[in-house]
Write an enzyme that holds these catalytic residues in place. Structure first.
Site, PDB file in Angstrom:
ATOM      1  N   LYS A  19       6.930  23.454  19.539  1.00  0.00           N
ATOM      2  CA  LYS A  19       5.791  22.527  19.488  1.00  0.00           C
ATOM      3  C   LYS A  19       4.860  22.842  18.316  1.00  0.00           C
ATOM      4  O   LYS A  19       4.526  21.957  17.520  1.00  0.00           O
ATOM      5  CB  LYS A  19       5.034  22.559  20.820  1.00  0.00           C
ATOM      6  CG  LYS A  19       5.910  22.124  21.991  1.00  0.00           C
ATOM      7  CD  LYS A  19       5.269  22.370  23.326  1.00  0.00           C
ATOM      8  CE  LYS A  19       5.179  23.813  23.701  1.00  0.00           C
ATOM      9  NZ  LYS A  19       6.451  24.482  23.996  1.00  0.00           N
ATOM     10  N   THR A  20       4.469  24.092  18.196  1.00  0.00           N
ATOM     11  CA  THR A  20       3.634  24.492  17.060  1.00  0.00           C
ATOM     12  C   THR A  20       4.419  24.328  15.765  1.00  0.00           C
ATOM     13  O   THR A  20       3.886  23.853  14.760  1.00  0.00           O
ATOM     14  CB  THR A  20       3.147  25.941  17.233  1.00  0.00           C
ATOM     15  OG1 THR A  20       2.321  26.018  18.399  1.00  0.00           O
ATOM     16  CG2 THR A  20       2.359  26.413  16.020  1.00  0.00           C
ATOM     17  N   TRP A  72      -4.193  36.779  30.756  1.00  0.00           N
ATOM     18  CA  TRP A  72      -4.251  38.009  31.542  1.00  0.00           C
ATOM     19  C   TRP A  72      -4.665  39.219  30.705  1.00  0.00           C
ATOM     20  O   TRP A  72      -4.777  40.319  31.216  1.00  0.00           O
ATOM     21  CB  TRP A  72      -2.915  38.269  32.243  1.00  0.00           C
ATOM     22  CG  TRP A  72      -1.750  38.358  31.312  1.00  0.00           C
ATOM     23  CD1 TRP A  72      -1.299  39.474  30.650  1.00  0.00           C
ATOM     24  CD2 TRP A  72      -0.888  37.303  30.914  1.00  0.00           C
ATOM     25  NE1 TRP A  72      -0.227  39.174  29.862  1.00  0.00           N
ATOM     26  CE2 TRP A  72       0.055  37.839  30.004  1.00  0.00           C
ATOM     27  CE3 TRP A  72      -0.802  35.943  31.231  1.00  0.00           C
ATOM     28  CZ2 TRP A  72       1.066  37.066  29.422  1.00  0.00           C
ATOM     29  CZ3 TRP A  72       0.193  35.187  30.643  1.00  0.00           C
ATOM     30  CH2 TRP A  72       1.102  35.741  29.758  1.00  0.00           C
ATOM     31  N   GLU A 106      -2.135  24.386  20.992  1.00  0.00           N
ATOM     32  CA  GLU A 106      -2.194  24.934  22.352  1.00  0.00           C
ATOM     33  C   GLU A 106      -3.424  24.456  23.142  1.00  0.00           C
ATOM     34  O   GLU A 106      -3.812  25.075  24.129  1.00  0.00           O
ATOM     35  CB  GLU A 106      -2.089  26.459  22.337  1.00  0.00           C
ATOM     36  CG  GLU A 106      -0.737  26.915  21.798  1.00  0.00           C
ATOM     37  CD  GLU A 106      -0.529  28.409  21.839  1.00  0.00           C
ATOM     38  OE1 GLU A 106      -1.521  29.163  21.874  1.00  0.00           O
ATOM     39  OE2 GLU A 106       0.648  28.819  21.833  1.00  0.00           O
TER      40      GLU A 106
END
Length: 180
Positions: A19-20, A72, A106
């Site tokens: 995608k990027t 995270w 993103e």
């Protein structure tokens, strides 16, 4: 006298790799046509080196990491502050009209975060308003997994990158020059 072409909104989404990469290929094409380009990355952090950034700098394209990395890796509050700042930067960049192509890399991933609240710092309604009200010549490219239906509905193009087979599944980690 020719009228300027309408700025499009393009969405690259899906669970597959690329995608990027697709958005960067589009940027290289735009640069070749004399267009101005800026890429803002919502999740990637400044703490790493990215091959695409190194290459694009040589072409005069600014690629800015506005995130804090994987969700995270830091506290939710650190990520929320980064997303709030990233969204402010994205709105200012798009609405400035200074660029012919703006990539919000993103952004879809950021909008899909559900491990902590983000709607107050990155409201989907504001994203929709940006798409609707961006300067008429600006091509807006939004990448990332889990594109929301509202975003896809407003887009002029939605490409879904699907995965059929991936080397991650065989235990091969991120590869220099391929992932970063």
């Amino acid at each position: 006298m020719l009228e300027k072409q309408k700025g499009l909104t393009l969405v690259f989404t899906g669970n597959g790799k690329g995608k990027t990469t697709a958005s960067i290929g589009l940027c290289v094409r735009a640069i070749g046509q004399g267009m101005s380009v800026k890429i803002l990355q919502f999740i990637k952090s400044k703490g790493r080196s990215y091959g695409e950034q190194i290459s694009l700098e040589k072409l005069g394209v600014e690629m800015v990491q506005l995130g804090e990395g994987f969700t995270w890796t830091k506290t939710p509050e650190v990520h929320r502050k980064a997303l709030e700042s990233a969204w402010k930067t994205a709105k200012e960049t798009v609405m400035s009209g200074k660029y012919d192509v703006v990539v919000l890399d993103e952004l879809n991933n950021a909008l899909a975060i559900d491990s902590f609240p983000i709607d107050d710092v990155l409201p989907i309604q504001e994203v929709m308003e940006l798409i609707k009200n961006k300067p008429s010549h600006v091509h807006l490219v939004i990448t990332g997994r889990h594109a929301k239906g509202e975003i896809k509905e407003l887009a002029d193009l939605v490409s879904v990158v699907d995965v059929e087979k991936h080397y991650y599944d065989t235990g091969i980690p991120a590869v220099k020059g391929i992932e970063y």
